[in-house]
Design a protein around this motif. Structure first.
Motif, PDB file in Angstrom:
ATOM      1  N   CYS A  23       0.833  -1.206   0.000  1.00  0.00           N
ATOM      2  CA  CYS A  23       0.000   0.000   0.000  1.00  0.00           C
ATOM      3  C   CYS A  23       0.867   1.256   0.000  1.00  0.00           C
ATOM      4  CB  CYS A  23      -0.930   0.000   1.218  1.00  0.00           C
ATOM      5  SG  CYS A  23      -2.203  -1.274   1.151  1.00  0.00           S
ATOM      6  N   VAL A  70      -1.043   5.721   5.767  1.00  0.00           N
ATOM      7  CA  VAL A  70      -1.880   4.713   5.108  1.00  0.00           C
ATOM      8  C   VAL A  70      -1.435   3.318   5.525  1.00  0.00           C
ATOM      9  CG1 VAL A  70      -2.467   3.691   2.872  1.00  0.00           C
ATOM     10  CG2 VAL A  70      -2.478   6.180   3.147  1.00  0.00           C
ATOM     11  N   VAL A  78      -3.990   0.563   7.190  1.00  0.00           N
ATOM     12  CA  VAL A  78      -4.331  -0.735   6.598  1.00  0.00           C
ATOM     13  C   VAL A  78      -3.810  -1.875   7.464  1.00  0.00           C
ATOM     14  CG1 VAL A  78      -4.431   0.180   4.259  1.00  0.00           C
ATOM     15  CG2 VAL A  78      -2.287  -0.773   5.090  1.00  0.00           C
TER      16      VAL A  78
END
Length: 452
Positions: free
Chosen positions: A61, A301, A305
């Protein structure tokens, strides 16, 4: 000509090795990040297989968010351990309940928002604006208390004092000291090459073997192998869902502020290494140094996640950066390969079961070094940024942060400071007080200067 070819060996971020080399380079990255990433899971009560999977998933990611422009690997962060343990109440090597892990997940998700917000602010206003709110005189001592607040945990595991069998204390100390000395010797002996990036792995392996000798030769009971092959060989990681908890938010969210200098340093290192290779290859420079905002957004991020599926908070690993610098291999494709292989390994149950057999004193010996290094990094921030330690304002800010953070952590149950009807997490409180105190004293100093 041969010498010229030797100099030009290496891969820039957008270059791809052959498949065979890519797999080997990827496995090397996994070896480098594995000990520290797994250690965080053992200390915080998170599930090992989930933590391993989250590491790979968050790396993918991060690379996606940064559009493959920043070659970094995402692994579990030590900076969050004390705050997370304050929520999970973890015992070494024992997974916490899903409900408690879920609460910590919620706090980590919110801390990810802090990193993302900081990234957008840096992109809009520049890094110097952030430093006005988060100067080294604040972030340095925060990093120090993050490491030093874990000192008690390291010593308990090393000594076996928290164990149920006092007769094993001598064996605990012996294993811990062998582990610690092995790590320290490795850092001195292996100064170049890939081996220089594996001192933690060497120390843990040597400590593990020594613990086995004590078990089989002298009747100690430090390792437990009965569950090594229990259950299916292939099984999915234990995923958990976030559970809303404002206590976890208050405890964990501010830690993200202290990790910004670390991310900045990593990015500057990477820019230096990559562009040195680009110069050697006669290629244009890669604009990495000016991507701090993008890097922090990717970090945030990654935290979100990871936490969404039950993984701990993370960071871009310095171990992997050093490995890339030594091997001159900055290929983003290699990092993608490492992330995918890591996610696959998370489904192989015996790997997690084997890691659970690592004795507490082995981890304790390694933790004495690792947690001390975190504290030392706080001192390094103060030195590198040339903070004036003879300035009374700076001394006041540092003093207040250290005493609130360390005193609050050790003086009160679970490191929560009783204030009115609230329970304030010591490290988070120290961070917030330090930020506010810096702003107030700056305003007072300006007012005083104008009135003279």
């Amino acid at each position: 000509m041969n010498k010229l070819k030797e100099v030009l060996v290496g891969y820039l971020p957008d270059e791809r090795p052959s498949l065979g080399k890519l797999v080997l380079f990827s496995l090397q990255h996994i070896m480098v990040m594995f000990p520290a990433t797994v250690l965080v899971a053992l200390l915080t009560g998170f599930h090992i297989s989930t933590t391993i999977f989250a590491s790979g998933f968050a790396t993918l990611c991060f690379i996606l968010v940064t559009k493959g422009k920043i070659p970094l690997y995402y692994g579990s962060s030590f900076s969050y351990i004390a705050a997370i343990v304050g929520i999970t109440g973890a015992e070494f090597g024992v997974p916490a309940s899903d409900a408690l892990i879920g609460q910590a997940q919620f706090g980590i998700i919110m801390s990810g928002l802090v990193s993302i917000a900081a990234g957008f602010l840096i992109d809009k206003f520049g890094a110097n604006k952030i430093e006005k709110v988060l100067p080294p005189v604040v972030t340095g001592p925060i990093a120090m208390i993050i490491g030093l607040s874990l000192a008690g945990s390291a010593m308990q595991q090393a000594s076996g004092f928290s164990g149920s069998n006092p007769s094993d204390l001598g064996g605990y100390w012996a294993v811990a000291l062998i582990t610690l000395i092995s790590i320290l010797l490795s850092t001195v002996i292996f100064k170049k090459g890939v081996l220089s990036q594996l001192p933690i792995l060497f120390g843990i392996l040597i400590g593990y073997v020594f613990a086995m000798i004590l078990d089989f030769g002298f009747g100690y009971n430090l390792l437990q192998f009965q569950d090594l092959f229990s259950g299916a060989v292939i099984s999915a990681p234990h995923f958990t869902l976030p559970v809303p908890s404002w206590t976890a938010v208050i405890a964990i969210m501010p830690i993200a502020l202290a990790t910004i200098p670390e991310s900045t340093a990593h990015l500057y290192q990477l820019d230096l290494y990559v562009n040195k290779l680009a110069d050697q290859k006669g290629k244009p420079h890669y604009d990495i140094e000016n991507r701090l905002g993008q890097n922090l957004i990717g970090d945030g991020v990654g935290d979100m996640v990871s936490a969404l599926i039950g993984g701990p908070a993370g960071t871009n690993y310095g171990e992997n950066i050093s490995t890339m610098a030594i091997t001159k291999n900055f290929s983003v494709f290699v990092l993608i390969g490492a992330a995918i292989i890591t996610m696959v390994l998370a489904f192989i149950s015996p790997i997690a079961n084997l890691l659970y057999t690592i004795p507490a004193p082995v981890i304790g010996g390694a933790s004495i070094y690792l947690f001390g290094v975190i504290g030392a990094q706080g001192i390094a921030i103060l030195i590198e940024k040339k903070v004036d330690m003879f300035n009374s304002k700076n001394l006041g800010i540092i003093a207040v942060i250290l005493i609130i953070g360390l005193g609050g952590h050790y003086a009160f149950p679970n490191g929560n400071i009783p204030f009115l009807n609230l329970e304030l997490p010591a490290i988070a409180t120290a961070a917030i007080v330090g930020i506010v105190l810096h702003l107030v004293l700056n305003l007072a100093e300006r007012f005083s200067t104008k009135s003279e």
